[in-house]
Design a protein around this motif. Sequence first.
Motif, short mmCIF file in Angstrom:
data_model
loop_
_atom_site.label_atom_id
_atom_site.label_comp_id
_atom_site.label_asym_id
_atom_site.label_seq_id
_atom_site.Cartn_x
_atom_site.Cartn_y
_atom_site.Cartn_z
N PHE A 195 4.00 0.73 -7.59
CA PHE A 195 4.10 1.44 -8.88
C PHE A 195 4.53 3.04 -8.52
CE2 PHE A 195 2.78 4.07 -12.47
CZ PHE A 195 3.52 3.60 -13.68
N LEU A 196 3.79 3.51 -7.75
CA LEU A 196 3.96 5.07 -7.41
C LEU A 196 5.03 5.10 -6.78
CD1 LEU A 196 0.16 6.14 -6.38
CD2 LEU A 196 1.48 6.61 -8.43
N MET B 69 -7.34 -5.94 -3.17
CA MET B 69 -6.36 -5.50 -1.94
C MET B 69 -4.90 -5.49 -2.65
SD MET B 69 -5.79 -4.65 1.09
CE MET B 69 -5.03 -4.79 2.64
N SER B 70 -4.77 -6.49 -3.70
CA SER B 70 -3.59 -6.56 -4.38
C SER B 70 -3.03 -5.53 -5.34
CB SER B 70 -3.20 -8.25 -4.78
OG SER B 70 -4.19 -8.16 -5.85
N ALA B 71 -4.50 -5.22 -5.97
CA ALA B 71 -4.41 -3.86 -6.82
C ALA B 71 -3.95 -2.91 -6.24
CB ALA B 71 -5.91 -3.92 -7.74
N LYS B 72 -4.27 -2.49 -5.05
CA LYS B 72 -3.85 -1.30 -4.26
C LYS B 72 -2.20 -1.36 -4.08
CE LYS B 72 -8.33 -0.23 -2.04
NZ LYS B 72 -8.99 0.08 -0.80
N ILE B 73 -1.97 -2.52 -3.48
CA ILE B 73 -0.45 -2.94 -3.20
C ILE B 73 0.47 -2.67 -4.66
CG2 ILE B 73 1.11 -4.45 -2.36
CD1 ILE B 73 -0.97 -5.56 -0.74
N VAL B 74 -0.13 -3.20 -5.68
CA VAL B 74 0.67 -3.03 -7.02
C VAL B 74 0.83 -1.64 -7.41
CG1 VAL B 74 0.62 -3.55 -9.25
CG2 VAL B 74 -0.02 -5.31 -7.64
#
Length: 129
Positions: free
Chosen positions: A10-11, A1-6
């Motif tokens: 970034f985008l 989940m935190s990878a998606k937020i990061v």
Amino acid sequence: MSAKIVAMMFLVSQALAAPSDSYGPPVHQPTYQEPIPYNFAYGVSDEYAGTDFSQTEESDGSTVKGSYTVLLPDGRKQTVTYVADPYNGYQAEVSYYGEAQYPREYGPPVTFKPQAYHPQPSYQQPSYH
């Protein structure tokens, strides 16, 4: 989940950092050079056409000095001598040479008869055989 937020952050940061107008002003700023000293002169004298004028000008890079002369319709010569700089602006002195000449009698006015305008169609009618 935190990878998606990061990845999302970034985008979003990349979208905000990108220029919004790709046709805007150039990224580089123009560079200005110091003024370059110059001088020039020219003259035209055509008795057949009745033209007589000339100009001279010189600059040391900040102050411009020059003069120009014009043959006026009344036969006098007008000379303008000028100096221009960033502090005093444009300063000119005008002088005249000769005496104005006017004809004693005037001839008939020069007029031109208007010509009739008859436009022709620029297309061709189709032919059916």
